[in-house]
Write a protein that holds these residues in place. Structure first.
Motif, PDB file in Angstrom:
ATOM      1  N   GLN A  57       0.810  -1.214   0.000  1.00 10.70           N
ATOM      2  CA  GLN A  57       0.000   0.000   0.000  1.00 10.70           C
ATOM      3  C   GLN A  57       0.845   1.268   0.000  1.00 10.70           C
ATOM      4  O   GLN A  57       0.326   2.370   0.036  1.00 10.70           O
ATOM      5  N   GLU A 362       1.572  -5.096  10.598  1.00 11.47           N
ATOM      6  CA  GLU A 362       0.128  -4.936  10.406  1.00 11.47           C
ATOM      7  C   GLU A 362      -0.582  -4.645  11.729  1.00 11.47           C
ATOM      8  O   GLU A 362      -1.569  -3.912  11.777  1.00 11.47           O
ATOM      9  N   HIS A 367      -5.785  -2.839  12.431  1.00  8.59           N
ATOM     10  CA  HIS A 367      -6.859  -3.313  11.564  1.00  8.59           C
ATOM     11  C   HIS A 367      -8.102  -3.631  12.400  1.00  8.59           C
ATOM     12  O   HIS A 367      -7.990  -4.222  13.485  1.00  8.59           O
ATOM     13  N   ARG A 425      -7.794 -11.833   4.975  1.00  8.95           N
ATOM     14  CA  ARG A 425      -7.542 -10.404   4.783  1.00  8.95           C
ATOM     15  C   ARG A 425      -6.264  -9.983   5.489  1.00  8.95           C
ATOM     16  O   ARG A 425      -5.422  -9.279   4.920  1.00  8.95           O
ATOM     17  N   ALA A 429      -2.742  -8.670   3.848  1.00  5.19           N
ATOM     18  CA  ALA A 429      -2.204  -7.369   4.237  1.00  5.19           C
ATOM     19  C   ALA A 429      -0.751  -7.489   4.677  1.00  5.19           C
ATOM     20  O   ALA A 429       0.074  -6.598   4.406  1.00  5.19           O
ATOM     21  N   PRO A 435      -1.382 -10.893  -2.217  1.00  2.20           N
ATOM     22  CA  PRO A 435      -2.569 -10.047  -2.403  1.00  2.20           C
ATOM     23  C   PRO A 435      -3.006  -9.943  -3.857  1.00  2.20           C
ATOM     24  O   PRO A 435      -4.066  -9.376  -4.141  1.00  2.20           O
TER      25      PRO A 435
END
Length: 919
Positions: A57, A362, A367, A425, A429, A435
């Motif tokens: 990202q 992460e 999250h 998910r 991530a 991904p």
């Protein structure tokens, strides 16, 4: 800020004069971006994540002379999905998985399975002698060898279709990504070439190769795939044969073989696979990835940068240098070093730390619904184990992945529910799961899948589950499947179960690895040995002793298939062969040779006039009176020769006895080396118009060799000399020529690549150290040890048409099971003793006297009859006799009476020696 293509933004450019431009995805923007990206790349700029913690990202940014070009998150993926070639090629230059690896890429070395290239000539560099065709006997052939490529991508210039083979993490996928990246840059810059198409074979499903590639091509390039094939525009990069489920692999690869036969040549196709998982089904040119050498490791650390890691790699308390020869491991080590974790020394522990780092990153992003890390690891481990059980494929359909994930796991005394959608998910991530392949589920790297499967394997083992099925591989004669190989393919290792790497990782993770090794040993001593060698653990003494004993028993067990015996010998060499135990003698460490006794007596030497297989230089045969002596049970091994080198044998001139020896040690080429034999081969092909038909008729020369001789025939002597002088690097005076070559340097293999002078110096060192005389055998002593005592009443039967003694060490008849020769297609030296179980033993107990490696003798090459002292003059100039035949020569050369010859400063990959002690 200028906005182009509305509010759909791809990249931002900021110039030195602070002029800013935002690019969109329209055709004009794409062309302007192509120009800008190429300028940055050609200027040496690197597109790197702005936020290393941001994973995929994070924006990618490059800077060049004060100007910045930034690609927004997801921009490269959107470019790739626009279905036009320019956008697709641009995406390859900036996609993180292509561009980041390519800019840090250290060119991998590789070995190409062809004859050694000499200025465009495919000739073997290691070549004992060109032997003219003889109507009475079939000559040997030049040893099969390999071309060392300094950059593995050179192989694309040589072959339209090939397969890249290597160990896990050796850089196979990275190589394909580098090819795609560099090809895209060339095409965007206006150079010609084919369009690169990278695909993962794990995602093929039930499609045919054509359908699979067509879908990928039309999704990315947007043009008609059939037309592209017809025009020769396709460079297919098909990654991961080992990721095809085992039960489907043969069928799928048969279809790929037919596809390659139809379309490669006009187009180009490159496959990758782990070597142990590929059984030659594609029948393509093979390229083997070499481990990273010290120079490439240093280059990578400069690029990373992590140059301070170099000192840690050489810490003798760890085995990090050996571990760093694997590119994936080196990447993790460099990352760990940046995070102050440089002391991690085994793959299992290193991967465990790496996974923790990915999850921790992460976790900091908070999250929604985040699950505790241990629960995610446990769930992914169960899924990875299920993937391994289906046959190694790293891809799962979404439904299968969800079914493999547990619904609940125990956490701090409670059952915690694990929503599958959240687990997947979070895994994506963290880039533990890929991904880019939704809705399918795939681990980002095969080693990550194997790590998680290792976590589950260890959990089940510690709970007492019976896991023997994971380690039960074919070993015995009765269960070994036929090797599906081509005429000139090397004999493969035994087929594995697919759990080898997972088990080695689990061994590194285990609190008590000796318990796991003991369980593995009962099903596969070879895998237990690999655990001791590769897991990076301190070797438990009891386990090491037991595994060594098992492997030695395997090596000499006639019920064990040759492929498994060879595997046992190679593993045994790496963990310490008990036949070659070092000991302290005279202040140095040495391995004293095991000798067999040959009694005094009259021995028949040579061949009779009417013997069908014999060459003229074996005649006339005669009796020679010999005193008793002892001779090495095996040729001298790498393990033994290493102690001569460590003791300074090359530096101490006292061991180099004689003017020629001293001159050679100082760097002189005292007798011409290999050049004379290539000139002899050239003279033969140029003076015999029918040379090709004569060689073809013998069935011993491959098409590549015949083509090589055609090239030699078309050269002048001066051209050949120039080509050879540039190719044959000066022979080292500090080690055997192939000492650093993984094909030849296993401790249990015979040492090869040494001259007659080096063999003599070893004998002098061994004599000085032990106080016992050791020397090279004369050729008649060597033959007496191989053929044995004459039969009773022999003198009365000399008129018989057959030879009065054994043709081979075991008897009169040839048996390919008993010797490592060309017929068996091992195509490299074998661990000594590997053929004894099948009867490859001489009358006095010497092993490997037929095949494996040629052996230097003390004797000058002279016509028979043999004349004692005249033939053994150590200071006389001339060719020296070789005996025994080699792994690249046929059975005729493995006869006890066969005589070969070399100049004493020649050095071949199939020539070694054994020692003799008189009295």
């Amino acid at each position: 800020m200028t906005h182009i293509e509305g509010d759909v933004h791809c990249a931002d450019f900021v110039g030195r004069d602070r002029v800013s431009v935002t690019y969109g995805y329209g055709p004009e923007d794409v062309e302007r971006l192509v120009e800008k990206v190429l300028a940055f790349l050609q200027g040496g700029a690197v597109f790197a994540p702005l936020d290393l913690q941001g994973g995929f990202q994070s924006p990618l940014q490059a800077e060049l002379e004060g100007e910045k070009l930034t690609f927004r998150p997801g921009a490269a993926q959107r470019l790739a999905g626009r279905r036009d070639e320019r956008s697709y090629l641009l995406s390859l230059t900036v996609q993180r998985e292509y561009q980041m690896w390519a800019t840090r890429f250290t060119p991998l070395a590789a070995r190409l399975d062809v004859r050694r290239a000499i200025q465009g000539l495919e000739l073997p560099v290691a070549f004992s002698e060109f032997r003219r065709p003889d109507p009475q006997a079939g000559p040997g052939m030049p040893p099969v060898t390999t071309v060392l490529l300094e950059d593995i991508t050179e192989a694309l210039e040589r072959h339209a279709a090939l397969i890249i083979l290597g160990e896990p993490g050796s850089g196979k996928t990275t190589t394909l990504q580098k090819i795609a990246f560099e090809t895209a840059c060339r095409l965007l810059a206006g150079a010609g070439g084919r369009l690169p198409l990278f695909v993962r074979l794990s995602q093929q499903g039930r499609c045919t190769p054509f359908e699979f590639l067509q879908a990928a091509w039309e999704q990315r390039a947007g043009s008609d795939f059939a037309d592209a094939l017809q025009m020769g525009r396709v460079l297919a990069l098909a990654d991961g044969i080992n990721e095809i489920p085992r039960d489907e692999r043969d069928e799928r690869l048969k279809a790929w073989r037919l596809f390659a036969q139809e379309y490669a040549g006009h187009n180009q196709i490159v496959f990758t696979s782990r070597e142990r998982d590929y059984d030659r089904q594609l029948d393509l040119q093979r390229v083997r990835v070499e481990p990273l050498d010290d120079e490439r490791i240093a280059d990578y650390l400069r690029r990373y940068p992590a140059e301070g890691l170099g000192a840690l790699l050489d810490d003798p308390r760890t085995r990090l240098r050996q571990m760093a020869r694997n590119p994936f491991n080196l990447c993790l080590l460099a990352y760990a070093f940046k995070c102050d974790q440089g002391a991690l020394a085994n793959r299992g522990a290193l991967l465990a730390w790496f996974v923790e780092e990915l999850f921790r990153r992460e976790e900091l992003l908070a999250h929604p619904g985040w699950l505790p890390r241990p629960t995610q690891v446990q769930a992914l481990a169960q899924m990875a184990f299920a993937m391994q059980e289906q046959g190694e494929s790293t891809s799962f359909p979404l439904s299968a992945a969800q079914a493999a994930l547990p619904e609940v796991v125990a956490w701090q005394g409670e059952d915690l529910r694990l929503p599958p959608a959240d687990l997947l998910r979070f895994g994506r991530a963290a880039t533990i799961l890929d991904p880019g392949v939704e809705p399918e589920v795939r681990f980002y790297h095969h080693l990550l899948q194997e790590y998680f499967a290792a976590v589950e394997l260890l959990r089940r083992f510690e709970q007492g589950q019976d896991l023997r099925r994971l380690w039960k591989a074919a070993r015995l004669e009765s269960e070994m499947p036929a090797a599906q190989v081509g005429e000139w393919d090397a004999l493969p290792e035994p087929p594995g179960t697919g759990w080898e790497v997972t088990t080695i990782l689990a061994c590194g993770l285990a609190a008590r690895p000796e318990a796991l090794i003991e369980a593995v040993r009962r099903g596969s001593p070879a895998l237990a040995g690999r655990c001791l060698d590769e897991a990076g653990i301190s070797r438990p003494e009891a386990a090491l002793h037991a595994v060594r004993a098992d492997l030695l028993a395997e090596l000499y067990n006639p019920r064990v298939h040759l492929r498994a015996r060879l595997q046992a010998g190679f593993v045994l060499g790496r963990i310490g062969d008990p036949r070659f135990a070092p000991q302290a003698v005279g202040g140095a460490t040495v391995i004293l040779p095991e000798l067999v006794s040959v009694p005094a007596g009259k021995y028949w030497i040579g061949s009779q006039a009417n013997e069908a297989q014999a060459y003229e230089d074996e005649k006339p045969g005669q009796f020679v009176e010999l005193a008793a002596f002892r001779i090495g049970r095996w040729p001298v091994t790498n393990a033994e020769f290493a102690h001569f080198m460590a003791a300074g044998g090359y530096q101490d001139e006292a061991y180099w006895q004689g003017e020629l020896d001293q001159r050679w040690l100082r760097g002189e080429n005292v007798s011409g080396g290999p050049l004379s034999y290539w000139l002899q081969a050239q003279r033969f092909v140029q003076s015999n118009p029918d040379w090709k038909a004569r060689l073809q008729s013998q069935g011993l020369y491959s098409p590549a060799q015949l083509k090589a001789f055609e090239q030699v025939a078309g050269m002048s002597e001066a051209e050949l000399k120039e080509a050879l002088s540039q190719t044959f690097a000066e022979k080292s005076r500090r080690e055997p020529h192939y000492w650093g070559d993984g094909q030849y340097n296993n401790p249990s293999q015979p040492v090869v690549g040494l001259t007659w002078f080096e063999a003599r110096a070893y004998c002098a060192w061994l004599s000085a150290l032990s106080g016992q005389v050791y020397r090279l055998p004369s050729e008649v002593e060597w033959e007496a040890a191989a053929r044995g005592w004459p039969e009773r009443g022999l003198l009365a039967r000399l008129g018989r048409r057959s030879s009065p003694a054994r043709a081979y060490p075991w008897g009169p008849a040839w048996d390919a099971r008993r010797a490592n020769t060309l017929e068996g297609r091992l195509l490299r030296p074998s661990p000594v003793g590997a053929y004894a179980a099948a009867g490859g033993v001489g009358p006095y107990g010497a092993e490997d006297q037929a095949g494996n490696v040629w052996e230097w003798t003390a004797s000058l090459y002279r016509p028979y009859p043999y004349r004692g002292e005249q033939a053994e003059d150590p200071q006389a100039e001339g060719e020296r006799v070789l005996r025994g035949g080699g792994w690249g020569d046929d059975r005729g050369d493995a006869r006890c009476a066969y005589r070969d010859r070399l100049v004493p400063d020649d050095f071949n990959n199939d020539v070694g020696f054994r020692v003799l002690s008189p009295g």
